[in-house]
Motif scaffolding. Structure first.
Motif, short mmCIF file in Angstrom:
data_model
loop_
_atom_site.label_atom_id
_atom_site.label_comp_id
_atom_site.label_asym_id
_atom_site.label_seq_id
_atom_site.Cartn_x
_atom_site.Cartn_y
_atom_site.Cartn_z
N VAL A 1 -44.97 33.70 -22.43
CA VAL A 1 -44.57 34.56 -21.30
C VAL A 1 -44.26 33.81 -19.89
O VAL A 1 -43.51 34.01 -19.36
CB VAL A 1 -45.76 35.58 -21.20
CG1 VAL A 1 -45.56 36.18 -19.60
CG2 VAL A 1 -45.73 36.53 -22.36
N PRO A 2 -44.97 32.84 -19.61
CA PRO A 2 -44.98 32.22 -18.26
C PRO A 2 -43.57 31.22 -18.46
O PRO A 2 -42.87 31.30 -17.39
CB PRO A 2 -46.03 31.09 -18.27
CG PRO A 2 -47.21 31.73 -19.25
CD PRO A 2 -46.41 32.12 -20.18
N ASP A 3 -43.08 30.96 -19.76
CA ASP A 3 -41.80 30.27 -19.74
C ASP A 3 -40.67 31.28 -19.28
O ASP A 3 -39.63 30.85 -18.65
CB ASP A 3 -41.59 29.59 -20.97
CG ASP A 3 -42.49 28.58 -21.32
OD1 ASP A 3 -42.71 27.39 -20.54
OD2 ASP A 3 -43.41 28.83 -22.32
N VAL A 4 -40.78 32.50 -19.48
CA VAL A 4 -39.62 33.33 -19.54
C VAL A 4 -40.03 34.65 -18.53
O VAL A 4 -38.99 35.64 -18.67
CB VAL A 4 -39.32 33.74 -20.92
CG1 VAL A 4 -38.57 32.51 -21.83
CG2 VAL A 4 -40.37 34.66 -21.66
N MET A 5 -40.83 34.46 -17.76
CA MET A 5 -41.24 35.56 -16.87
C MET A 5 -40.35 36.20 -16.09
O MET A 5 -40.05 37.52 -16.18
CB MET A 5 -42.48 35.34 -16.21
CG MET A 5 -43.05 36.30 -15.39
SD MET A 5 -43.93 37.79 -16.54
CE MET A 5 -44.55 38.78 -15.32
N SER B 1 -39.42 24.78 -17.25
CA SER B 1 -39.88 24.97 -18.55
C SER B 1 -38.96 24.36 -19.83
O SER B 1 -37.67 24.67 -19.78
CB SER B 1 -39.93 26.36 -18.96
OG SER B 1 -40.01 26.68 -20.42
N GLU B 2 -39.63 23.35 -20.25
CA GLU B 2 -38.88 22.60 -21.55
C GLU B 2 -38.52 23.54 -22.60
O GLU B 2 -37.36 23.53 -23.25
CB GLU B 2 -39.72 21.45 -22.12
CG GLU B 2 -39.78 20.46 -20.95
CD GLU B 2 -38.69 19.85 -20.66
OE1 GLU B 2 -37.56 19.79 -21.17
OE2 GLU B 2 -38.54 19.53 -19.18
N PHE B 3 -39.37 24.75 -22.76
CA PHE B 3 -38.87 25.55 -23.72
C PHE B 3 -37.76 26.38 -23.59
O PHE B 3 -37.06 26.68 -24.40
CB PHE B 3 -40.39 26.53 -24.06
CG PHE B 3 -39.97 27.86 -24.85
CD1 PHE B 3 -39.55 27.92 -26.26
CD2 PHE B 3 -39.61 29.12 -24.12
CE1 PHE B 3 -39.28 28.97 -26.84
CE2 PHE B 3 -39.39 30.37 -25.03
CZ PHE B 3 -39.28 30.28 -26.34
N ALA B 4 -37.73 26.83 -22.15
CA ALA B 4 -36.80 27.65 -21.49
C ALA B 4 -35.11 26.74 -21.73
O ALA B 4 -34.23 27.33 -22.10
CB ALA B 4 -36.74 28.27 -20.30
N VAL C 1 -27.92 27.67 -18.49
CA VAL C 1 -28.38 28.80 -18.36
C VAL C 1 -29.64 28.98 -17.38
O VAL C 1 -29.80 29.99 -16.42
CB VAL C 1 -28.86 29.75 -19.82
CG1 VAL C 1 -29.52 30.91 -19.59
CG2 VAL C 1 -27.45 29.95 -20.47
N VAL C 2 -30.49 28.10 -17.77
CA VAL C 2 -31.57 27.84 -16.83
C VAL C 2 -31.38 27.41 -15.42
O VAL C 2 -31.95 28.31 -14.55
CB VAL C 2 -32.89 26.82 -17.58
CG1 VAL C 2 -34.00 26.62 -16.57
CG2 VAL C 2 -33.36 27.23 -18.82
N GLU C 3 -30.67 26.54 -15.09
CA GLU C 3 -30.21 26.19 -13.78
C GLU C 3 -29.47 27.43 -13.07
O GLU C 3 -29.70 27.89 -12.01
CB GLU C 3 -29.16 25.05 -13.83
CG GLU C 3 -29.94 23.75 -14.12
CD GLU C 3 -29.01 22.41 -14.11
OE1 GLU C 3 -27.58 22.81 -14.04
OE2 GLU C 3 -29.25 21.58 -14.30
N HIS C 4 -28.67 28.09 -13.94
CA HIS C 4 -27.68 29.41 -13.21
C HIS C 4 -28.76 30.56 -12.90
O HIS C 4 -28.78 31.01 -11.90
CB HIS C 4 -26.72 29.66 -14.45
CG HIS C 4 -25.75 31.12 -13.87
ND1 HIS C 4 -24.62 30.48 -13.18
CD2 HIS C 4 -26.21 32.42 -13.56
CE1 HIS C 4 -24.17 31.77 -12.75
NE2 HIS C 4 -24.95 32.71 -13.11
N TYR C 5 -29.66 30.78 -13.76
CA TYR C 5 -30.64 31.77 -13.57
C TYR C 5 -31.78 31.56 -12.51
O TYR C 5 -32.22 32.18 -11.76
CB TYR C 5 -31.26 32.41 -14.70
CG TYR C 5 -30.28 33.30 -15.39
CD1 TYR C 5 -30.08 34.71 -15.24
CD2 TYR C 5 -29.30 32.91 -16.31
CE1 TYR C 5 -29.49 35.78 -15.60
CE2 TYR C 5 -28.25 33.76 -16.83
CZ TYR C 5 -28.29 35.20 -16.63
OH TYR C 5 -27.67 35.92 -17.33
#
Length: 458
Positions: A304-308, A416-419, A427-431
């Motif tokens: 949950v904390p990785d993708v909140m 988050s390494e998981f994200a 995707v992570v950088e963009h969002y």
């Protein structure tokens, strides 16, 4: 013959020939989950769009809520000239838009103009990437999202002209499950139930909720991608029917500070060979389930904390997480316990996990992708869930809590390494930039709260 409300290409051709369909809405969702796209002449759709798709400006994946192009994105910017992406209709989503006159609607995937691959940052693309992992394991995911909303007597234009102040809810007492108050609003609610059903969405129930003018309309579960599509169509239908009737609905996660928030509880289960793969004989507290069930639950809770931000994407989202308000504040699971962030419900073929964290403001493609990715990682790494909690989770101060601000959640997501490994660094950088832009817009805005607090007294 297609399912009620949906159209095959042949059925669409017949309806166009008979003059029953004149317009096709060709659409996709932006980061906020809003439908964007074009209205296409029906004959042109048959002659061109159904074969070759159409085009849209790629700035639509870099704008803020006010449609301003936001600097700082690598994907699209002024230096690159804001080119096009390709809208490719997914004909499995082609359906009658029953609330509109002589109109059908199709949801599109976004493809790169040059490579013709799906745009990795597109919300629907992100969910489809997770489905590739799921299908490689021979599994299916069924899901449902329970959307809540507030119905108001003011039109959208009136609400705007009033600065969204002093609006009149459609109810004047807490109406949770009250039939009488539901009857007062049945003109609107029966219309949207009928339109949704005629647009290919199976309806279950509607009821009053715990806030003044708050309602819930539940639709039947489906495979996760069609369910996300249905979620988007649902919101569009409810908003446009309200607009036509001179009233309004809001899907804000927290419409009033002294009223209940509006959620989008996610129900999810995995299936294999036509059977619910969560079902098993092992005891987990009061629940019997399989290893897949246990590990999926463990991964879902852990990440949950990785993708909140995929569950709670706006500043307002986090105003909902208040103890004793029916919204979850702690990361724990329990059986049929509405104080839990994760509520396990059902038994046998109906056994499923309900995540109560997402608000009604979530983008369903992102929320479902986050849920599925977290659970699949739980299975892959055999992540054990915590012990089943029994009692009032609001009072359990020792339990880990959900992130309480968008800023906090964005930092966790960005690092988050998981994200990064799951969705990709791009995707992570963009969002992360998208969520930071939303935070910055709030941080630099002067609010009514500040004027009321400081204008005279400071």
């Amino acid at each position: 013959m297609s399912k009620r409300g949906f159209l095959t290409q042949e059925e669409l051709t017949v309806k166009i020939g008979e003059g029953l369909i004149e317009t096709i809405v060709v659409a996709f969702t932006d980061h906020y989950g809003r439908l964007m796209g074009k209205r296409v002449d029906a004959d042109y759709f048959l002659d061109s769009v159904i074969k070759s798709g159409t085009h849209g400006c790629n700035y639509l994946l870099t704008t803020d809520m006010a449609m301003e192009p936001v600097p700082g994105y690598k994907y699209a910017n002024w230096e690159l000239g804001y080119g096009d992406f390709h809208l490719v209709p997914d004909l499995r989503t082609l359906r009658i838009a029953d609330w509109l006159e002589k109109t059908a609607l199709v949801i599109c995937d976004l493809h790169n103009e040059k490579s013709h691959a799906m745009e990795s940052i597109g919300p629907r693309s992100i969910l489809k990437k997770q489905l590739q992992t799921l299908e490689a394991d021979g599994l299916q995911c069924f899901a449902a999202s329970e959307l809540e909303y507030y119905l108001l007597e003011n039109s959208y234009k009136q609400a705007f002209q009033q600065g969204y102040q002093n609006l009149t809810p459609a109810g004047y007492y807490l109406e949770d499950y009250h039939i009488m108050q539901g009857t007062r609003n049945e003109k609107y609610t029966s219309a949207v139930r009928r339109h949704l059903k005629n647009s290919g969405i199976d309806i279950e129930t509607s009821k009053g909720e715990w806030g003044l003018g708050q309602h819930e309309l539940n639709v039947k579960f489906a495979e996760v991608l069609p369910m996300a599509d249905n979620h988007v169509v649902y919101k569009q239908c409810l908003k446009e029917v309200a607009d036509a009737m001179g009233v309004s609905v809001t899907f804000m996660a927290k419409f009033q500070s002294d009223q209940a928030g509006s959620s989008s509880h996610i129900h999810m289960s995995l299936w294999k060979d036509g059977q619910n793969a969560f079902v098993g004989d092992q005891e987990f507290g009061p629940v019997k389930g399989s290893d897949l069930f246990r590990w999926f639950l463990g991964g879902w809770i852990k990440h949950v904390p990785d993708v909140m931000p995929f569950y709670a994407p706006t500043i307002n989202s986090y105003k909902r997480f208040v103890d004793g308000s029916w919204a979850p504040t702690r990361l724990a699971w329990s059986y049929d316990n509405r104080t839990a962030g994760f509520r396990v419900v059902g038994s046998g073929a109906s056994l499923r996990i309900e995540c109560r964290i997402p608000g009604a403001d979530c983008n369903p493609y992102l929320a479902f992708a986050a849920s599925l990715a977290s659970g699949l990682d739980g299975i892959k790494n055999k992540i054990e869930p915590p012990e089943c909690f029994i009692g009032d989770i609001y009072a359990a101060a020792h339990l880990p809590r959900v992130p309480y601000t968008l800023a906090e959640a964005t930092t966790l997501f960005e690092n988050s390494e998981f994200a990064k490994s799951t969705f990709g660094t791009e995707v992570v950088e963009h969002y992360s930039h998208f969520f930071k832009t939303e935070q910055r817009a709030y941080d630099t805005s002067v609010t009514d709260w500040e004027r009321k607090r400081y204008f005279e007294q400071i």
